[in-house]
Design an enzyme around this catalytic site. Sequence first.
Site, PDB file in Angstrom:
ATOM      1  N   ALA A  83      50.083  34.116  29.939  1.00  0.00           N
ATOM      2  CA  ALA A  83      49.552  35.474  30.073  1.00  0.00           C
ATOM      3  C   ALA A  83      50.639  36.482  30.433  1.00  0.00           C
ATOM      4  O   ALA A  83      50.579  37.640  30.014  1.00  0.00           O
ATOM      5  CB  ALA A  83      48.444  35.497  31.122  1.00  0.00           C
ATOM      6  N   PHE A  84      51.631  36.056  31.187  1.00  0.00           N
ATOM      7  CA  PHE A  84      52.706  36.966  31.593  1.00  0.00           C
ATOM      8  C   PHE A  84      53.482  37.486  30.386  1.00  0.00           C
ATOM      9  O   PHE A  84      53.997  38.598  30.400  1.00  0.00           O
ATOM     10  CB  PHE A  84      53.649  36.252  32.566  1.00  0.00           C
ATOM     11  CG  PHE A  84      54.581  37.170  33.298  1.00  0.00           C
ATOM     12  CD1 PHE A  84      54.148  37.923  34.378  1.00  0.00           C
ATOM     13  CD2 PHE A  84      55.905  37.277  32.908  1.00  0.00           C
ATOM     14  CE1 PHE A  84      55.004  38.761  35.054  1.00  0.00           C
ATOM     15  CE2 PHE A  84      56.785  38.120  33.587  1.00  0.00           C
ATOM     16  CZ  PHE A  84      56.325  38.864  34.661  1.00  0.00           C
ATOM     17  N   GLU A  85      53.545  36.697  29.327  1.00  0.00           N
ATOM     18  CA  GLU A  85      54.282  37.082  28.114  1.00  0.00           C
ATOM     19  C   GLU A  85      53.433  37.858  27.110  1.00  0.00           C
ATOM     20  O   GLU A  85      53.945  38.369  26.113  1.00  0.00           O
ATOM     21  CB  GLU A  85      54.859  35.830  27.435  1.00  0.00           C
ATOM     22  CG  GLU A  85      55.942  35.141  28.237  1.00  0.00           C
ATOM     23  CD  GLU A  85      55.422  34.319  29.414  1.00  0.00           C
ATOM     24  OE1 GLU A  85      56.157  34.201  30.420  1.00  0.00           O
ATOM     25  OE2 GLU A  85      54.283  33.809  29.357  1.00  0.00           O
ATOM     26  N   VAL A 108      43.945  33.317  33.511  1.00  0.00           N
ATOM     27  CA  VAL A 108      44.738  33.159  34.724  1.00  0.00           C
ATOM     28  C   VAL A 108      43.754  32.703  35.796  1.00  0.00           C
ATOM     29  O   VAL A 108      42.825  33.438  36.141  1.00  0.00           O
ATOM     30  CB  VAL A 108      45.443  34.477  35.129  1.00  0.00           C
ATOM     31  CG1 VAL A 108      46.302  34.246  36.368  1.00  0.00           C
ATOM     32  CG2 VAL A 108      46.273  35.023  33.978  1.00  0.00           C
ATOM     33  N   ILE A 109      43.953  31.486  36.287  1.00  0.00           N
ATOM     34  CA  ILE A 109      43.022  30.877  37.227  1.00  0.00           C
ATOM     35  C   ILE A 109      43.705  30.730  38.578  1.00  0.00           C
ATOM     36  O   ILE A 109      44.806  30.184  38.670  1.00  0.00           O
ATOM     37  CB  ILE A 109      42.532  29.511  36.689  1.00  0.00           C
ATOM     38  CG1 ILE A 109      41.862  29.718  35.313  1.00  0.00           C
ATOM     39  CG2 ILE A 109      41.576  28.847  37.678  1.00  0.00           C
ATOM     40  CD1 ILE A 109      41.559  28.434  34.571  1.00  0.00           C
ATOM     41  N   THR A 113      48.638  29.082  45.408  1.00  0.00           N
ATOM     42  CA  THR A 113      49.758  29.962  45.726  1.00  0.00           C
ATOM     43  C   THR A 113      49.449  31.394  45.285  1.00  0.00           C
ATOM     44  O   THR A 113      48.440  31.652  44.647  1.00  0.00           O
ATOM     45  CB  THR A 113      51.045  29.496  45.008  1.00  0.00           C
ATOM     46  OG1 THR A 113      50.882  29.704  43.602  1.00  0.00           O
ATOM     47  CG2 THR A 113      51.334  28.026  45.294  1.00  0.00           C
ATOM     48  N   HIS A 115      50.886  32.984  42.969  1.00  0.00           N
ATOM     49  CA  HIS A 115      51.296  33.141  41.581  1.00  0.00           C
ATOM     50  C   HIS A 115      50.249  33.909  40.764  1.00  0.00           C
ATOM     51  O   HIS A 115      50.577  34.783  39.959  1.00  0.00           O
ATOM     52  CB  HIS A 115      51.539  31.756  40.969  1.00  0.00           C
ATOM     53  CG  HIS A 115      52.108  31.770  39.597  1.00  0.00           C
ATOM     54  ND1 HIS A 115      53.417  32.086  39.333  1.00  0.00           N
ATOM     55  CD2 HIS A 115      51.529  31.508  38.396  1.00  0.00           C
ATOM     56  CE1 HIS A 115      53.631  32.024  38.030  1.00  0.00           C
ATOM     57  NE2 HIS A 115      52.503  31.675  37.441  1.00  0.00           N
ATOM     58  N   PHE A 140      42.135  43.852  26.757  1.00  0.00           N
ATOM     59  CA  PHE A 140      42.400  42.857  27.795  1.00  0.00           C
ATOM     60  C   PHE A 140      41.290  41.808  27.770  1.00  0.00           C
ATOM     61  O   PHE A 140      40.248  41.966  28.392  1.00  0.00           O
ATOM     62  CB  PHE A 140      42.470  43.547  29.169  1.00  0.00           C
ATOM     63  CG  PHE A 140      42.872  42.641  30.292  1.00  0.00           C
ATOM     64  CD1 PHE A 140      44.178  42.192  30.407  1.00  0.00           C
ATOM     65  CD2 PHE A 140      41.962  42.259  31.258  1.00  0.00           C
ATOM     66  CE1 PHE A 140      44.566  41.368  31.457  1.00  0.00           C
ATOM     67  CE2 PHE A 140      42.339  41.438  32.308  1.00  0.00           C
ATOM     68  CZ  PHE A 140      43.635  40.991  32.410  1.00  0.00           C
ATOM     69  N   ARG A 154      32.649  31.689  31.095  1.00  0.00           N
ATOM     70  CA  ARG A 154      32.933  32.945  30.398  1.00  0.00           C
ATOM     71  C   ARG A 154      33.490  32.737  28.988  1.00  0.00           C
ATOM     72  O   ARG A 154      33.710  33.690  28.262  1.00  0.00           O
ATOM     73  CB  ARG A 154      33.892  33.788  31.237  1.00  0.00           C
ATOM     74  CG  ARG A 154      33.199  34.371  32.460  1.00  0.00           C
ATOM     75  CD  ARG A 154      34.172  34.798  33.548  1.00  0.00           C
ATOM     76  NE  ARG A 154      33.483  35.379  34.691  1.00  0.00           N
ATOM     77  CZ  ARG A 154      32.840  34.683  35.621  1.00  0.00           C
ATOM     78  NH1 ARG A 154      32.786  33.369  35.544  1.00  0.00           N
ATOM     79  NH2 ARG A 154      32.240  35.300  36.628  1.00  0.00           N
TER      80      ARG A 154
END
Length: 196
Positions: A83-85, A108-109, A113, A115, A140, A154
């Site tokens: 997801a960051f990319e 993103v689960i 941490t 993160h 999104f 979902r």
Amino acid sequence: MTSSDRTLLPEDAKARAAARVGTSIDGTALATQDARRPALRVGLACAEFNGGITDRLLTGALDGLEEAGCDLDRSVVVWAPGAFELPVVAQKLATSEAVDAVICLGAVIRGDTGHYDFVAGECAAGLQRVQLDTGVPVVFGVLTTDTVDQALVRSEDDQSNKGRDAAETALATVAALNGVADLSGGSRVGFSVGRR
């Protein structure tokens, strides 16, 4: 699905607003009437991390686009590591002139941490920036959940699939932007002569 029935848009809200202003543009309504939909070119940026969830979202998005009359041969799927990319992939798609809208899909689960907080927030901010910088709708469709079970719910193979919702949002946003362009005499989103 909204968090409460009290947050739903009242059925008469759009009509009430339209009665009070000179022009009212309803992208959702326009999207259902758009005869140019088969020509719409959609880029789908998909995260491989949590890829089982992404696959389910992608199936929902493609089903939604196909059911709406889009020609999937005009669509492109690009896989990113996570997801960051997604923002950089969305940016490349949006600036390529090869697509009229970009749908970003992933999950993103939350873990043990911090993160999650960095990845989810930066992904959302990056995708918003791409959309604002390019004028190309960037949707999104990245789930941000506390548990795997929430992500699975979902991304079910039914009408509640958030990938399907993302496809509907893309179509409605393109239609809304085209409605504004028609009003202002500006350029429309997509459907340019001479482009695939």
